[in-house]
Write a protein that holds these residues in place. Structure first.
Motif, PDB file in Angstrom:
ATOM      1  N   UNK A  48      59.586  -8.528 -22.021  1.00 43.68           N
ATOM      2  CA  UNK A  48      59.090  -9.701 -22.737  1.00 43.68           C
ATOM      3  C   UNK A  48      60.176 -10.743 -23.001  1.00 43.68           C
ATOM      4  N   UNK A  49      61.423 -10.403 -22.738  1.00 43.93           N
ATOM      5  CA  UNK A  49      62.531 -11.314 -23.031  1.00 43.93           C
ATOM      6  C   UNK A  49      63.072 -11.943 -21.745  1.00 43.93           C
ATOM      7  N   UNK A  50      63.726 -13.104 -21.850  1.00 40.62           N
ATOM      8  CA  UNK A  50      64.179 -13.817 -20.647  1.00 40.62           C
ATOM      9  C   UNK A  50      65.451 -13.249 -20.018  1.00 40.62           C
ATOM     10  N   UNK A  51      66.051 -12.246 -20.624  1.00 41.20           N
ATOM     11  CA  UNK A  51      67.244 -11.627 -20.041  1.00 41.20           C
ATOM     12  C   UNK A  51      66.794 -10.527 -19.067  1.00 41.20           C
ATOM     13  N   UNK A  52      66.484 -10.934 -17.839  1.00 41.23           N
ATOM     14  CA  UNK A  52      65.929  -9.998 -16.868  1.00 41.23           C
ATOM     15  C   UNK A  52      67.013  -9.088 -16.297  1.00 41.23           C
ATOM     16  N   UNK A  53      66.637  -7.845 -16.047  1.00 41.54           N
ATOM     17  CA  UNK A  53      67.569  -6.893 -15.453  1.00 41.54           C
ATOM     18  C   UNK A  53      67.794  -7.218 -13.981  1.00 41.54           C
ATOM     19  N   UNK A  54      68.853  -6.635 -13.398  1.00 44.00           N
ATOM     20  CA  UNK A  54      69.103  -6.828 -11.973  1.00 44.00           C
ATOM     21  C   UNK A  54      67.925  -6.331 -11.140  1.00 44.00           C
ATOM     22  N   UNK A  55      67.290  -5.251 -11.580  1.00 42.33           N
ATOM     23  CA  UNK A  55      66.146  -4.712 -10.840  1.00 42.33           C
ATOM     24  C   UNK A  55      65.009  -5.726 -10.785  1.00 42.33           C
ATOM     25  N   UNK A  56      64.744  -6.400 -11.895  1.00 43.62           N
ATOM     26  CA  UNK A  56      63.676  -7.407 -11.922  1.00 43.62           C
ATOM     27  C   UNK A  56      64.049  -8.603 -11.058  1.00 43.62           C
ATOM     28  N   UNK A  57      65.291  -9.052 -11.139  1.00 43.82           N
ATOM     29  CA  UNK A  57      65.722 -10.193 -10.333  1.00 43.82           C
ATOM     30  C   UNK A  57      65.640  -9.874  -8.842  1.00 43.82           C
ATOM     31  N   UNK A  58      65.980  -8.661  -8.460  1.00 41.89           N
ATOM     32  CA  UNK A  58      65.864  -8.253  -7.060  1.00 41.89           C
ATOM     33  C   UNK A  58      64.411  -8.236  -6.610  1.00 41.89           C
ATOM     34  N   UNK A  59      63.519  -7.777  -7.501  1.00 44.21           N
ATOM     35  CA  UNK A  59      62.094  -7.779  -7.169  1.00 44.21           C
ATOM     36  C   UNK A  59      61.585  -9.210  -6.977  1.00 44.21           C
ATOM     37  N   UNK A  60      61.957 -10.102  -7.870  1.00 41.08           N
ATOM     38  CA  UNK A  60      61.517 -11.494  -7.762  1.00 41.08           C
ATOM     39  C   UNK A  60      61.990 -12.102  -6.445  1.00 41.08           C
ATOM     40  N   UNK A  61      63.231 -11.823  -6.083  1.00 39.92           N
ATOM     41  CA  UNK A  61      63.756 -12.353  -4.822  1.00 39.92           C
ATOM     42  C   UNK A  61      62.972 -11.801  -3.645  1.00 39.92           C
ATOM     43  N   UNK A  62      62.706 -10.499  -3.653  1.00 41.24           N
ATOM     44  CA  UNK A  62      61.975  -9.884  -2.545  1.00 41.24           C
ATOM     45  C   UNK A  62      60.554 -10.426  -2.454  1.00 41.24           C
ATOM     46  N   UNK A  63      59.881 -10.553  -3.604  1.00 41.75           N
ATOM     47  CA  UNK A  63      58.490 -11.014  -3.610  1.00 41.75           C
ATOM     48  C   UNK A  63      58.377 -12.493  -3.277  1.00 41.75           C
ATOM     49  N   UNK A  64      59.494 -13.214  -3.275  1.00 45.59           N
ATOM     50  CA  UNK A  64      59.507 -14.640  -2.953  1.00 45.59           C
ATOM     51  C   UNK A  64      59.917 -14.902  -1.509  1.00 45.59           C
ATOM     52  N   UNK A  65      60.355 -13.881  -0.799  1.00 44.41           N
ATOM     53  CA  UNK A  65      60.929 -14.052   0.535  1.00 44.41           C
ATOM     54  C   UNK A  65      59.946 -13.605   1.610  1.00 44.41           C
ATOM     55  N   UNK A  66      59.541 -14.514   2.508  1.00 41.92           N
ATOM     56  CA  UNK A  66      58.641 -14.110   3.596  1.00 41.92           C
ATOM     57  C   UNK A  66      59.219 -12.928   4.372  1.00 41.92           C
ATOM     58  N   UNK A  67      58.371 -12.023   4.739  1.00 45.03           N
ATOM     59  CA  UNK A  67      58.812 -10.800   5.408  1.00 45.03           C
ATOM     60  C   UNK A  67      59.017  -9.692   4.403  1.00 45.03           C
ATOM     61  N   UNK A  68      59.906  -9.898   3.467  1.00 49.16           N
ATOM     62  CA  UNK A  68      60.112  -8.914   2.409  1.00 49.16           C
ATOM     63  C   UNK A  68      58.875  -8.818   1.524  1.00 49.16           C
ATOM     64  N   UNK A  69      58.267  -9.967   1.248  1.00 48.09           N
ATOM     65  CA  UNK A  69      57.066 -10.001   0.408  1.00 48.09           C
ATOM     66  C   UNK A  69      55.947  -9.185   1.050  1.00 48.09           C
ATOM     67  N   UNK A  70      55.761  -9.349   2.346  1.00 52.62           N
ATOM     68  CA  UNK A  70      54.698  -8.621   3.033  1.00 52.62           C
ATOM     69  C   UNK A  70      54.972  -7.126   3.060  1.00 52.62           C
ATOM     70  N   UNK A  71      56.222  -6.740   3.185  1.00 59.43           N
ATOM     71  CA  UNK A  71      56.549  -5.307   3.162  1.00 59.43           C
ATOM     72  C   UNK A  71      56.300  -4.714   1.778  1.00 59.43           C
ATOM     73  N   UNK A  72      56.614  -5.472   0.729  1.00 53.74           N
ATOM     74  CA  UNK A  72      56.408  -4.984  -0.638  1.00 53.74           C
ATOM     75  C   UNK A  72      54.947  -4.677  -0.919  1.00 53.74           C
ATOM     76  N   UNK A  73      54.062  -5.520  -0.422  1.00 54.99           N
ATOM     77  CA  UNK A  73      52.646  -5.406  -0.767  1.00 54.99           C
ATOM     78  C   UNK A  73      51.822  -4.718   0.320  1.00 54.99           C
TER      79      UNK A  73
END
Length: 216
Positions: free
Chosen positions: A66-91
């Motif tokens: 709930x806080x804006x200090x995101x962990x490295x794990x969350x930041x890595x997920x956001x990057x992956x879910x925003x990147x074509x190719x990686x996003x499709x593999x995630x889902x």
């Protein structure tokens, strides 16, 4: 999620989810509600409650952020879910199965029936793209607002979390911080559960929440 609509090309931000909650409650004629939020549902529930404190009777939070200090794990997920190719593999089916396994402390809980239930709503490219968009759509500004205003919430709060969370590895710190910001909160740690604690301890989680909502 589940059988809900998955409109493509939407910004799955705080406003969209809040309009969905408001519309759902209006359709059913419900004025007051108790909310439970898990994962992305946590910030959605808290943000909704901040502007409607008179409408929420009690709030439960499970393995969330709930806080804006995101962990490295969350930041890595956001990057992956925003990147074509990686996003499709995630889902993809394989990606969703891997996420479920990572989210469980006891992987034997991922039965064929559970996995089928997870995969069924995301059987085409459009629904999987919407899933990725929903996973990263909440605006950072909304988390900043939560951090600034969360202490204003006065309704009863219940925190239940699985300590062996590999998806949100900083969950204990987050839940402890929420408990400090909300002195009325009651906190329960489930030491043998991971991120998807509802799958690993459904009876215990159900009883804890039922008791809380009944008494709150």
């Amino acid at each position: 999620f589940g059988g809900s609509d998955k409109p493509p090309g939407m910004r799955y931000g705080f406003e969209l989810f809040e309009r969905a909650i408001d519309g759902f409650l209006a359709e059913l004629g419900i004025d007051e509600v108790a909310l439970a939020g898990h994962d992305t549902g946590g910030p959605v529930a808290v943000h909704w409650a901040l502007d409607r404190p008179e409408r929420i009777t009690s709030l439960a939070l499970l393995n969330t952020l709930v806080y804006p200090q995101f962990s490295d794990a969350v930041l890595e997920f956001v990057k992956a879910a925003s990147t074509p190719g990686m996003r499709e593999r995630l889902t993809s089916p394989e990606g969703l199965e891997a996420a479920m396994r990572r989210g469980l402390a006891d992987e034997t809980r991922l039965t064929p029936e559970v996995l089928a239930g997870v995969l069924e709503p995301f059987g085409d490219d459009e629904s999987r793209r919407s899933l990725a968009d929903a996973g990263i759509g909440l605006e950072p500004e909304g988390f900043v607002e939560i951090e600034r205003r969360i202490g204003s919430l006065t309704m009863p709060v219940r925190i239940v979390y699985g300590a062996r969370d590999r998806i949100l590895p900083d969950v204990a710190d987050t839940m402890g911080r929420i408990a400090r910001d909300l002195p009325q909160a009651v906190l329960t740690e489930l030491p043998d559960c991971g991120h998807f604690l509802q799958e690993e301890a459904p009876e215990e989680v159900g009883e804890l929440l039922a008791s809380f909502f009944r008494e709150a």
